[in-house]
Design a protein around this motif. Sequence first.
Motif, mmCIF file in Angstrom:
data_model
loop_
_atom_site.group_PDB
_atom_site.id
_atom_site.type_symbol
_atom_site.label_atom_id
_atom_site.label_comp_id
_atom_site.label_asym_id
_atom_site.label_seq_id
_atom_site.Cartn_x
_atom_site.Cartn_y
_atom_site.Cartn_z
ATOM 1 N N ARG A 119 0.865 -1.225 -0.120
ATOM 2 C CA ARG A 119 0.018 -0.384 0.000
ATOM 3 C C ARG A 119 1.037 1.304 0.024
ATOM 4 N NH1 ARG A 119 -2.930 -3.290 3.784
ATOM 5 N NH2 ARG A 119 -4.972 -4.039 2.878
ATOM 6 N N ALA A 120 1.625 1.558 0.504
ATOM 7 C CA ALA A 120 2.955 2.363 0.497
ATOM 8 C C ALA A 120 3.295 2.895 -1.231
ATOM 9 C CB ALA A 120 3.944 2.422 1.701
ATOM 10 N N VAL A 121 3.924 1.740 -1.647
ATOM 11 C CA VAL A 121 4.070 1.942 -2.398
ATOM 12 C C VAL A 121 3.371 2.281 -3.270
ATOM 13 C CG1 VAL A 121 6.414 0.125 -1.745
ATOM 14 C CG2 VAL A 121 4.494 -0.553 -3.267
ATOM 15 N N ASN A 122 2.554 1.892 -3.282
ATOM 16 C CA ASN A 122 0.942 2.588 -4.350
ATOM 17 C C ASN A 122 0.728 3.726 -4.489
ATOM 18 O OD1 ASN A 122 -1.189 -0.476 -3.897
ATOM 19 N ND2 ASN A 122 0.166 -0.564 -5.226
ATOM 20 N N GLU A 123 1.150 3.965 -2.746
ATOM 21 C CA GLU A 123 0.982 5.751 -3.046
ATOM 22 C C GLU A 123 1.725 6.065 -4.015
ATOM 23 O OE1 GLU A 123 1.101 6.714 0.929
ATOM 24 O OE2 GLU A 123 -0.186 5.433 1.494
ATOM 25 N N HIS A 124 2.862 6.281 -4.614
ATOM 26 C CA HIS A 124 3.672 6.922 -4.942
ATOM 27 C C HIS A 124 3.957 6.360 -7.298
ATOM 28 C CE1 HIS A 124 6.532 7.928 -1.987
ATOM 29 N NE2 HIS A 124 5.928 6.915 -1.643
ATOM 30 N N GLY A 125 2.708 5.340 -7.141
ATOM 31 C CA GLY A 125 2.391 5.121 -8.148
ATOM 32 C C GLY A 125 3.270 3.637 -8.669
ATOM 33 N N LEU A 126 4.008 3.322 -7.874
ATOM 34 C CA LEU A 126 4.456 1.913 -8.405
ATOM 35 C C LEU A 126 3.731 0.191 -7.317
ATOM 36 C CD1 LEU A 126 7.960 3.335 -6.425
ATOM 37 C CD2 LEU A 126 7.174 3.138 -8.925
ATOM 38 N N TYR A 127 4.424 -0.642 -7.269
ATOM 39 C CA TYR A 127 3.759 -2.546 -7.620
ATOM 40 C C TYR A 127 4.678 -2.977 -6.537
ATOM 41 C CZ TYR A 127 0.906 -6.086 -8.723
ATOM 42 O OH TYR A 127 0.851 -7.360 -8.849
ATOM 43 N N TYR A 128 4.952 -3.655 -5.548
ATOM 44 C CA TYR A 128 5.176 -4.812 -5.621
ATOM 45 C C TYR A 128 4.706 -5.821 -5.584
ATOM 46 C CZ TYR A 128 8.428 -7.644 -2.875
ATOM 47 O OH TYR A 128 8.778 -8.697 -1.963
ATOM 48 N N PRO A 129 5.034 -6.453 -6.271
ATOM 49 C CA PRO A 129 3.825 -8.209 -6.974
ATOM 50 C C PRO A 129 4.136 -8.995 -5.800
ATOM 51 C CG PRO A 129 5.511 -6.931 -8.641
ATOM 52 C CD PRO A 129 5.969 -6.260 -7.135
ATOM 53 N N PRO A 130 5.462 -9.559 -5.335
ATOM 54 C CA PRO A 130 4.813 -10.722 -4.987
ATOM 55 C C PRO A 130 3.469 -10.737 -3.463
ATOM 56 C CG PRO A 130 6.947 -10.493 -4.708
ATOM 57 C CD PRO A 130 6.598 -9.295 -4.924
#
Length: 455
Positions: A119-130
């Motif tokens: 959720r934290a990286v989503n706020e930067h428009g990013l994605y952690y897939p696992p």
Amino acid sequence: MDDLLERLSAGLPAEALITDPDITASYAHDMASFCDAGAPAVVVLPRTVEQVQHVMRTATALRVPVVPQGARTGLSGAANASDGCIVLSLVKMDRILEIDPVDRIAVVEPGVINAVLSRAVNEHGLYYPPDPSSWEMCTIGGNIGTASGGLCCVKYGVTAEYVIGLEIVLADGRLLTTGRRTAKGVAGYDLTRLFVGSEGSLGIVVGAVLALKPQPPQQLVLAAEFPSATAACDAVCRIMERGHTPSLLELMDRTTVRAVNKMGHMGLPDSTEALLLAAFDTPDPTADLTAVAELCDAAGATEVVPAADAAESELLLQARRMSLTALETVKSATMIDDVCVPRSKLGAMIEGTAAIAEKYDLTIGVCAHAGDGNTHPVVCFDHTDADESRRARESFDEIMALGLELGGTITGEHGVGLLKKEWLARELGEVSVEIHRGIKAAFDPLGLLNPGKVF
């Protein structure tokens, strides 16, 4: 014992040490069945790298084994305590230290919860897939230790593909830095990959540099019902053979569908022998789903239901997400296997598992990351019935043997731990086991790190 506590106390705050046996007992094991656990001498909850180093220096000086732990959501016994050990729980080291949208990396401590990072990286428009099924509870350190996967592996891969650097406290307390922060890097041996999946047997992960991806479009999901698991697996092969890249391709067998139906009132027909869920997060997912729907029809699907929007997609995914919980209601206990086979052998694996269930007179449901051949046969049994428990364990082993016969592996994402250590030797062979043990001895010559696990 007194000497151990005295030395630990010299470098740790009082709140980091737990000695009450009623509390330490709660740290003795993970979620695996049929795995022995001992009584730890002490549980340590460090908050800094220096505190972890102090623990390891103390353990080395006194020759005390150390069992590292995350959230203990594992299913192989890898986090189980041994008698008189130090349980080193890293859940208090839970800071996200950095998120860099330019370099597309996150730097985290091992106790960060997977969902919190996502959720934290989503706020930067990013994605952690696992995204392991326990992503709301499991920690990044634990994910690294077992090389966890998840629903999205078919397109995005597993944890190992996103760990590009590590900070490791070695058995003697030294700090080792591996890997990089750059997009590319091939200097030296790939020690980072060596630690990913090592289940705490080579060192203690105290920090990680994780690669991130741009956040993809919202995925759309399709559900296809089949008259047999064989037909559903045929559809999987057709989808992959035609070059499609789904963001998710999941399968549930008849037993799992019925358990989910009973628990969640999903309204699936009793005639459904297998349910296949396919998702795409491409710029035009509707076109992809249309193509996959045609392939499912050609494979014999009795009904294909594409979602119209994200809300409908989420409803369709609910069935898969509740699979394990639903199967847990069938009997008082479950054993969750984790056999991965070539996609072309997926049908044989599911048919073979059904035959094993019949042979042992047990309920065994299968849900699978079908896109990468990773099956999760769930053996349901009454743990108070000694004979049924015996049959459950024997069926579990027979399922692993079947996987190896089909050219597969005994674990795709859950790890080896205690549960599968004997099977690992069968899969790897004598020469490979010798090399593995040599690597273990190089990093942990006294054998203090997670003893008795993996080998």
